[in-house]
Write a protein that holds these residues in place. Sequence first.
Motif, short mmCIF file in Angstrom:
data_model
loop_
_atom_site.label_atom_id
_atom_site.label_comp_id
_atom_site.label_asym_id
_atom_site.label_seq_id
_atom_site.Cartn_x
_atom_site.Cartn_y
_atom_site.Cartn_z
N ASN A 280 19.26 40.00 -41.59
CA ASN A 280 18.30 40.44 -40.49
C ASN A 280 17.08 41.36 -41.29
O ASN A 280 17.48 41.66 -42.34
N MET A 281 16.05 41.82 -40.52
CA MET A 281 14.96 42.53 -41.03
C MET A 281 15.82 43.93 -41.64
O MET A 281 15.13 44.13 -42.54
N ALA B 146 18.76 33.07 -38.18
CA ALA B 146 17.39 33.56 -38.21
C ALA B 146 16.49 32.58 -38.45
O ALA B 146 15.26 32.82 -38.13
N GLY B 147 16.66 31.51 -39.14
CA GLY B 147 15.48 30.25 -39.31
C GLY B 147 15.18 30.71 -40.83
O GLY B 147 15.11 31.56 -41.37
N ARG C 233 12.44 29.80 -42.23
CA ARG C 233 10.93 30.56 -42.50
C ARG C 233 11.24 32.07 -42.32
O ARG C 233 10.43 32.90 -43.09
N TYR C 234 11.63 32.58 -41.37
CA TYR C 234 12.03 33.88 -41.23
C TYR C 234 12.48 34.79 -42.06
O TYR C 234 11.97 35.81 -42.85
N ILE C 235 13.59 33.98 -42.63
CA ILE C 235 14.28 34.54 -43.85
C ILE C 235 13.36 34.60 -45.17
O ILE C 235 13.32 35.63 -45.63
N GLU D 280 9.95 34.31 -45.52
CA GLU D 280 8.76 35.28 -45.26
C GLU D 280 9.35 36.76 -45.24
O GLU D 280 8.51 37.82 -46.09
N MET D 281 10.41 37.22 -44.84
CA MET D 281 10.70 38.71 -44.94
C MET D 281 10.99 38.92 -46.34
O MET D 281 10.53 40.09 -46.54
#
Length: 284
Positions: A27-28, A57-58, A60-62, A64-65
């Motif tokens: 996670n973030m 999380a998906g 793209r989310y992982i 890009e983070m």
Amino acid sequence: MPLVSVSELLWKAEEGGYAVGAFNANNMEIVQAIVKAAEMENAPVIMQASQGALSYAGLRYITEMVKIAAESTHVPVALHLDHGTDFAQVVRCIRSGFTSVMYDGSKLPLEENIAMTKKVIEIARPIGVSVEAELGKIGGTEDHIYVSEKEAMYTDPDEAKYFVEQTGVESLAIAIGTAHGQYKGEPKLDFARLAKIKELTRIPIVLHGSSGVPDEQIRKAIELGVRKVNIDTNIREAFVGAMRKVMAEKPDEIDPRKILGPAREATVEIIREKIRLFGSAGKA
């Protein structure tokens, strides 16, 4: 700085006789903690995502983070797929911007594992993406991959030599007595087997299931050629432990930032400890 390849980090570690920590980014807050710890220790770092984390999380989310974290820091950061068992998922991660992928064909017959690993290398290597493979089964549970202690098999050194010769893979995860998840007793690593595999393959070795392995055994494994050490369970323990503490002390707290903030800080500290243990502090 842009994301770097795991292969680049591991060959530097090979020259320097240390290991690079590979920490699971779920996670973030954990992504932020990994990069902060790496900055504080001036260390290279690998952020890795399992298939379970990508489902949660998906992709793209992982991606890009981790890209944002890498671009905002001076330390080298790589993004790695951990335990990719699905070829299509491996391809999606490469397309998304991962700089390294693990193809885990350890449950397949040897020749099938070799064929699938070569297939992954054929698409990854031309665009500079590193490939890790696995030989032998590591006990415990990693997302949906379960290997019973009875079924877990140590990696055969001669088989490892043949596998590396046939595939040309850049790093190899081996089974020498570690397990995924929390240990019931103290693990005992097979150092003679590790030394033989290293002698025969001459590539960076990866140690999975390293949370809970005593520090002196980790140090010995690094002396014998382990160059990437995976840590996930210790991060979960630190993160969730800090959350529980806040919630026990302040049961009426409803601001997630005040619960997740201390969890992030606890995660920074455990990762800093691991970086120092692996010998990669100051190696950025």
